[in-house]
Design a protein around this motif. Structure first.
Motif, PDB file in Angstrom:
ATOM      1  N   ASN A  59      44.080  87.734 -38.866  1.00  0.00           N
ATOM      2  CA  ASN A  59      43.097  88.397 -39.417  1.00  0.00           C
ATOM      3  C   ASN A  59      43.048  89.483 -40.088  1.00  0.00           C
ATOM      4  OD1 ASN A  59      41.554  85.776 -38.796  1.00  0.00           O
ATOM      5  ND2 ASN A  59      40.686  86.642 -36.870  1.00  0.00           N
ATOM      6  N   TYR A  60      43.689  90.446 -39.390  1.00  0.00           N
ATOM      7  CA  TYR A  60      44.236  91.678 -39.895  1.00  0.00           C
ATOM      8  C   TYR A  60      44.975  91.756 -41.105  1.00  0.00           C
ATOM      9  CZ  TYR A  60      41.845  94.544 -36.164  1.00  0.00           C
ATOM     10  OH  TYR A  60      41.099  95.161 -35.079  1.00  0.00           O
ATOM     11  N   LYS A  62      45.390  89.087 -43.376  1.00  0.00           N
ATOM     12  CA  LYS A  62      44.735  88.558 -44.465  1.00  0.00           C
ATOM     13  C   LYS A  62      43.613  89.464 -44.849  1.00  0.00           C
ATOM     14  CE  LYS A  62      42.319  84.823 -44.371  1.00  0.00           C
ATOM     15  NZ  LYS A  62      41.862  83.857 -43.062  1.00  0.00           N
ATOM     16  N   GLU A  63      42.850  90.412 -44.107  1.00  0.00           N
ATOM     17  CA  GLU A  63      42.195  91.238 -44.708  1.00  0.00           C
ATOM     18  C   GLU A  63      42.476  92.636 -45.198  1.00  0.00           C
ATOM     19  OE1 GLU A  63      38.780  90.685 -45.006  1.00  0.00           O
ATOM     20  OE2 GLU A  63      39.264  88.693 -44.438  1.00  0.00           O
ATOM     21  N   GLU A  65      44.094  94.914 -43.217  1.00  0.00           N
ATOM     22  CA  GLU A  65      43.738  95.849 -42.473  1.00  0.00           C
ATOM     23  C   GLU A  65      44.842  96.116 -41.308  1.00  0.00           C
ATOM     24  OE1 GLU A  65      39.712  95.094 -40.665  1.00  0.00           O
ATOM     25  OE2 GLU A  65      38.932  95.332 -42.808  1.00  0.00           O
ATOM     26  N   ASP A 146      48.984  87.157 -47.084  1.00  0.00           N
ATOM     27  CA  ASP A 146      48.218  88.221 -47.677  1.00  0.00           C
ATOM     28  C   ASP A 146      48.942  88.554 -49.090  1.00  0.00           C
ATOM     29  OD1 ASP A 146      50.782  89.181 -46.823  1.00  0.00           O
ATOM     30  OD2 ASP A 146      50.240  91.019 -46.163  1.00  0.00           O
ATOM     31  N   GLU A 150      43.148  88.729 -53.440  1.00  0.00           N
ATOM     32  CA  GLU A 150      42.104  89.303 -52.821  1.00  0.00           C
ATOM     33  C   GLU A 150      42.548  90.391 -51.784  1.00  0.00           C
ATOM     34  OE1 GLU A 150      39.623  86.007 -51.512  1.00  0.00           O
ATOM     35  OE2 GLU A 150      38.384  87.488 -50.386  1.00  0.00           O
ATOM     36  N   SER A 151      43.675  89.616 -51.050  1.00  0.00           N
ATOM     37  CA  SER A 151      44.146  90.361 -49.822  1.00  0.00           C
ATOM     38  C   SER A 151      44.897  91.557 -50.500  1.00  0.00           C
ATOM     39  CB  SER A 151      45.213  89.622 -49.045  1.00  0.00           C
ATOM     40  OG  SER A 151      44.523  88.552 -48.613  1.00  0.00           O
ATOM     41  N   LYS A 154      42.423  94.474 -51.055  1.00  0.00           N
ATOM     42  CA  LYS A 154      42.003  95.129 -49.812  1.00  0.00           C
ATOM     43  C   LYS A 154      43.085  95.896 -49.490  1.00  0.00           C
ATOM     44  CE  LYS A 154      38.785  91.407 -48.582  1.00  0.00           C
ATOM     45  NZ  LYS A 154      38.680  89.960 -47.745  1.00  0.00           N
ATOM     46  N   THR A 158      42.941  99.785 -48.277  1.00  0.00           N
ATOM     47  CA  THR A 158      43.417 100.395 -46.743  1.00  0.00           C
ATOM     48  C   THR A 158      44.473 101.534 -46.933  1.00  0.00           C
ATOM     49  OG1 THR A 158      43.106  98.230 -45.860  1.00  0.00           O
ATOM     50  CG2 THR A 158      44.644  99.596 -44.716  1.00  0.00           C
TER      51      THR A 158
END
Ligand code: UDP
Ligand code: MG
Length: 200
Positions: A59-60, A62-63, A65, A146, A150-151, A154, A158
């Motif tokens: 999750n991190y 892909k986002e 983060e 990622d 989109e990723s 992001k 970050t």
């Protein structure tokens, strides 16, 4: 030799690409550095059957983060301990893609507790759009979750918000060696070799 043993003399080169720049990080071997990619270690842990952190890491990533430092540092520390257990002379590490934010830096300082000397920070400076297009190209075969626009957008967010301040901090300590990573692979490589010849 465990990292935590007193007097362990460790030497580090830190690579903070952070935006997805294909850099010749693995060339560090020539100078006796063991290349450890924080991102690769996280992806390996994510894939490991039965990992309690697999889903969280995915999750991190892909986002775009930054994974909580306890996880990243335990993976880095284990890899360093394993390297030194196999050969105690191997105390030079090229840490690729870490530290990426304040949480990372604090976790690092706490774990290393003055035992690690950061020789210098290699900073691959590259225009956002070039980074994105290189990662999209890489995405054709990487299978990474990622390597999509989109990723990547992001990740740039970050980077600007969390990673750039860390680079600025090292800059103020006079540790940053900047490489223009928008150049060709050969030119980037040549510049990295020059830096290692001088500092490594
Ligand atoms: N990542 C992280 N902590 C780290 C290194 C990587 O959380 O110390 C995560 C983060 O989500 C990042 C992703 O892993 O966006 C990919 O990082 P990597 O360094 O592998 O990317 P590269 O720069 O090689 O494309
Ligand atoms: Mg990488």
């Amino acid at each position: 030799m465990a990292l935590t043993s007193p007097g362990a003399a460790l030497q580090f080169v830190v690579l903070v690409p952070g935006k997805g720049v294909a850099g010749p990080g693995t060339q560090g071997w020539k100078y006796g550095y063991t290349h450890l990619s924080a991102g690769d270690l996280l992806r390996d842990e994510r894939k490991r059957p039965g990992s309690q952190y697999g889903e969280l890491i995915e999750n991190y990533i892909k986002e775009g983060e930054i994974v909580p430092v306890e996880i990243t540092i335990s993976l880095l520390k284990r890899a360093m301990d394993q390297t030194m257990a196999a050969n105690s002379q191997k105390n030079k590490f090229l840490i690729d893609g870490f530290p990426r934010n304040e949480d990372n830096l604090q976790g690092w300082n706490k774990t290393m507790d003055g035992k690690a000397d950061v020789s210098f920070v290699l900073f691959f400076d590259c225009d956002n759009e070039i980074c994105i297009s290189r990662c999209l190209e890489r995405g054709k075969s990487s299978g990474r979750s990622d390597d999509n626009r989109e990723s990547l957008e992001k990740r740039i967010h970050t980077y600007l918000q969390s990673t750039k301040p860390i680079i600025d901090l090292y800059e103020r300590m006079g540790k940053v060696r900047k490489v223009d990573a928008s150049k060709s692979v050969d030119e980037v490589f040549e510049k990295v070799v020059q830096i290692f010849d001088k500092e490594g």
